[in-house]
Design a protein around this motif. Structure first.
Motif, PDB file in Angstrom:
ATOM      1  N   TRP A  46       1.024  -1.020  -0.045  1.00 40.51           N
ATOM      2  CA  TRP A  46      -0.104  -0.357  -0.221  1.00 40.51           C
ATOM      3  C   TRP A  46       0.913   0.984  -0.299  1.00 40.51           C
ATOM      4  O   TRP A  46       1.724   1.671   1.343  1.00 40.51           O
ATOM      5  CB  TRP A  46      -0.848   0.215   1.089  1.00 40.51           C
ATOM      6  CG  TRP A  46      -2.077   1.075   1.146  1.00 40.51           C
ATOM      7  CD1 TRP A  46      -2.070   2.509   2.155  1.00 40.51           C
ATOM      8  CD2 TRP A  46      -3.060   1.030  -0.181  1.00 40.51           C
ATOM      9  NE1 TRP A  46      -2.823   3.096   1.739  1.00 40.51           N
ATOM     10  CE2 TRP A  46      -3.719   2.781   0.646  1.00 40.51           C
ATOM     11  CE3 TRP A  46      -3.369   1.317  -0.628  1.00 40.51           C
ATOM     12  CZ2 TRP A  46      -4.763   3.637  -0.173  1.00 40.51           C
ATOM     13  CZ3 TRP A  46      -4.134   0.791  -1.851  1.00 40.51           C
ATOM     14  CH2 TRP A  46      -4.696   2.906  -1.326  1.00 40.51           C
ATOM     15  N   GLY A  66      -5.414  -2.567  -1.555  1.00 41.91           N
ATOM     16  CA  GLY A  66      -6.264  -1.103  -2.014  1.00 41.91           C
ATOM     17  C   GLY A  66      -7.929  -1.287  -3.001  1.00 41.91           C
ATOM     18  O   GLY A  66      -6.852  -2.259  -3.744  1.00 41.91           O
ATOM     19  N   ALA A  67      -8.776  -0.650  -3.468  1.00 38.63           N
ATOM     20  CA  ALA A  67      -9.386  -1.178  -4.901  1.00 38.63           C
ATOM     21  C   ALA A  67      -8.372  -0.153  -5.950  1.00 38.63           C
ATOM     22  O   ALA A  67      -7.856  -0.631  -7.743  1.00 38.63           O
ATOM     23  CB  ALA A  67     -10.622  -0.839  -4.915  1.00 38.63           C
ATOM     24  N   GLY A  68      -8.115   1.172  -5.538  1.00 41.00           N
ATOM     25  CA  GLY A  68      -7.221   1.972  -6.872  1.00 41.00           C
ATOM     26  C   GLY A  68      -5.609   2.120  -6.437  1.00 41.00           C
ATOM     27  O   GLY A  68      -5.102   2.171  -5.441  1.00 41.00           O
ATOM     28  N   MET A  92     -15.910  -4.604   0.450  1.00 43.76           N
ATOM     29  CA  MET A  92     -14.715  -2.661  -0.149  1.00 43.76           C
ATOM     30  C   MET A  92     -17.079  -2.543  -0.218  1.00 43.76           C
ATOM     31  O   MET A  92     -17.261  -1.726  -0.015  1.00 43.76           O
ATOM     32  CB  MET A  92     -14.185  -2.419  -0.643  1.00 43.76           C
ATOM     33  CG  MET A  92     -13.039  -2.301   0.194  1.00 43.76           C
ATOM     34  SD  MET A  92     -12.044  -1.366  -0.550  1.00 43.76           S
ATOM     35  CE  MET A  92     -11.005  -3.092  -1.276  1.00 43.76           C
ATOM     36  N   ARG A 224     -11.469  10.005  -5.644  1.00 43.87           N
ATOM     37  CA  ARG A 224      -9.742   9.758  -5.111  1.00 43.87           C
ATOM     38  C   ARG A 224     -10.474  11.650  -5.443  1.00 43.87           C
ATOM     39  O   ARG A 224     -10.901  12.385  -6.363  1.00 43.87           O
ATOM     40  CB  ARG A 224      -8.911  10.010  -5.842  1.00 43.87           C
ATOM     41  CG  ARG A 224      -8.112   9.022  -6.084  1.00 43.87           C
ATOM     42  CD  ARG A 224      -7.941   8.423  -4.165  1.00 43.87           C
ATOM     43  NE  ARG A 224      -7.188   6.779  -4.639  1.00 43.87           N
ATOM     44  CZ  ARG A 224      -7.950   6.086  -3.989  1.00 43.87           C
ATOM     45  NH1 ARG A 224      -9.048   6.007  -3.418  1.00 43.87           N
ATOM     46  NH2 ARG A 224      -6.672   4.918  -4.213  1.00 43.87           N
ATOM     47  N   HIS A 272     -12.233   9.779   3.918  1.00 43.08           N
ATOM     48  CA  HIS A 272     -11.901   8.447   3.477  1.00 43.08           C
ATOM     49  C   HIS A 272     -11.967   6.960   4.493  1.00 43.08           C
ATOM     50  O   HIS A 272     -11.241   6.322   4.487  1.00 43.08           O
ATOM     51  CB  HIS A 272     -10.459   8.866   2.888  1.00 43.08           C
ATOM     52  CG  HIS A 272      -9.570   7.471   1.753  1.00 43.08           C
ATOM     53  ND1 HIS A 272      -8.541   8.310   0.991  1.00 43.08           N
ATOM     54  CD2 HIS A 272     -10.212   6.414   1.305  1.00 43.08           C
ATOM     55  CE1 HIS A 272      -8.628   7.379  -0.277  1.00 43.08           C
ATOM     56  NE2 HIS A 272      -9.660   6.327   0.413  1.00 43.08           N
ATOM     57  N   THR A 277     -10.250  -0.987   3.629  1.00 41.15           N
ATOM     58  CA  THR A 277      -9.589  -2.162   3.335  1.00 41.15           C
ATOM     59  C   THR A 277     -10.212  -2.779   4.717  1.00 41.15           C
ATOM     60  O   THR A 277      -9.317  -2.657   5.918  1.00 41.15           O
ATOM     61  CB  THR A 277      -8.175  -2.322   3.034  1.00 41.15           C
ATOM     62  OG1 THR A 277      -8.636  -1.105   1.813  1.00 41.15           O
ATOM     63  CG2 THR A 277      -7.742  -3.322   3.095  1.00 41.15           C
TER      64      THR A 277
END
Ligand code: GLV
Length: 309
Positions: A46, A66-68, A92, A224, A272, A277
């Motif tokens: 990460w 994470g996804a991004g 998520m 984002r 955020h 996660t």
């Protein structure tokens, strides 16, 4: 098999205990920049520092926690051919659906008014929510957005999604490509951004888009911070068509204490947390994928480096 854990998490042992239990045959190493080369096979990362890829050039694949993957893909030393896998849902999407339903219901069910009424000991019913007056539009129709979109559709809100290519999902109107963005924005009184951050989507939430929204729109950003032009939003809240914004992501995180968003009366912000996660789900997913990958199977969730997500 050696696997590195590379994360700013101050308590990596919470991860390592679970990872060792899920994949005991691997040697798990909490990586830090002073370590000499570990000849590791894989890394869970990460926001890793650039030097990881200089020190461990033999890595066969990395798994993003994470996804991004926007922060990862910005690193210039990231080898071009290194396969990257991102989390797929891993708990998520349910969290995101819940966050969005909560934030939307706050507005459509006028909850701040009822909170004030409680303070004032006032027993009064406000007008009920007329769902057709609140068409919801998702910018981006990935896995995480889809669950939320379906949930809103079950709650009988009109729901549409916009994506690069057409997505056929029951109960959701699909808009796609540059040609249909205007039509999509014009019908979306609640606009929810879930796009991945790429060079094409940076600054997507800007004045010209806000100008196309219906009157008294709500903008929600859970993508984002860099998707949003902050000055344009402040303008649209002051003079334009946006009546409220709900923001969970920011171009600088933590949001600086002097930032005007903090005490803006038309902005709701959270730090955020819309879909964090989850350790158990993440460990299970990544351990299964590493086992498959190590035995030569093809696994899902690989990032397309050209597309940027
Ligand atoms: C969170 O922002 C993620 O990318 O998973």
């Amino acid at each position: 098999m050696k696997i590195l854990f590379v994360s700013p998490d101050p308590r990596p042992e919470r991860w390592i205990n679970l990872l060792e239990a899920a994949l005991p045959q691997a040697e798990w190493i909490v990586w830090h920049p002073e370590l000499p080369c570990q000849e590791a096979d894989y890394a869970l990362v990460w926001q890793p520092p650039e030097i990881l890829f200089k020190k461990e050039p033999q890595l066969k694949a990395i798994f993003n926690l994470g996804a991004g993957v926007d922060a990862l893909l910005k690193l210039s030393k990231l080898p071009k051919s290194l396969p990257i896998y991102r989390l797929e849902d891993a708990g998520m999407s349910a969290q995101m659906a819940e966050y969005l339903i909560h934030q939307v219901a706050e507005i459509t069910r006028v909850m701040p008014v009822y909170r004030q009424q409680q303070q004032d000991k006032v027993w009064r019913m406000q007008s009920p929510c007329r769902r057709h007056e609140w068409p919801i539009g998702f910018l981006g129709m990935g896995q995480i957005a889809q669950k939320a979109a379906k949930a809103f559709s079950l709650l009988e809100y009109p729901v549409a999604g916009w994506s690069r290519s057409e997505k056929r999902i029951e109960g959701i109107d699909s808009y796609y490509g540059d040609d249909q963005i205007t039509k999509f924005v014009q019908r979306s009184r609640i606009l929810i951004n879930t796009l991945p951050l790429t060079s094409q989507t940076q600054g997507f939430l800007n004045q010209s888009l806000f100008d196309q929204l219906p009157e008294k729109s709500i903008v929600i950003n859970v993508g984002r911070g860099q998707h949003l032009n902050e000055m344009d939003l402040l303008n649209a809240l002051e003079y334009g068509r946006v009546s409220h914004a709900i923001l969970d992501v920011f171009s600088e995180e933590p949001l600086p204490k002097t930032h005007p968003f903090w005490n803006h009366p038309k902005i709701t912000l959270t730090p955020h947390i819309s879909a964090p996660t989850l350790r158990d789900e993440t460990v299970k997913q990544i351990a299964e994928k590493i086992q498959k990958l190590a035995s030569g199977e093809v696994i899902s969730g690989q990032v397309d480096r050209n597309r940027g997500y």
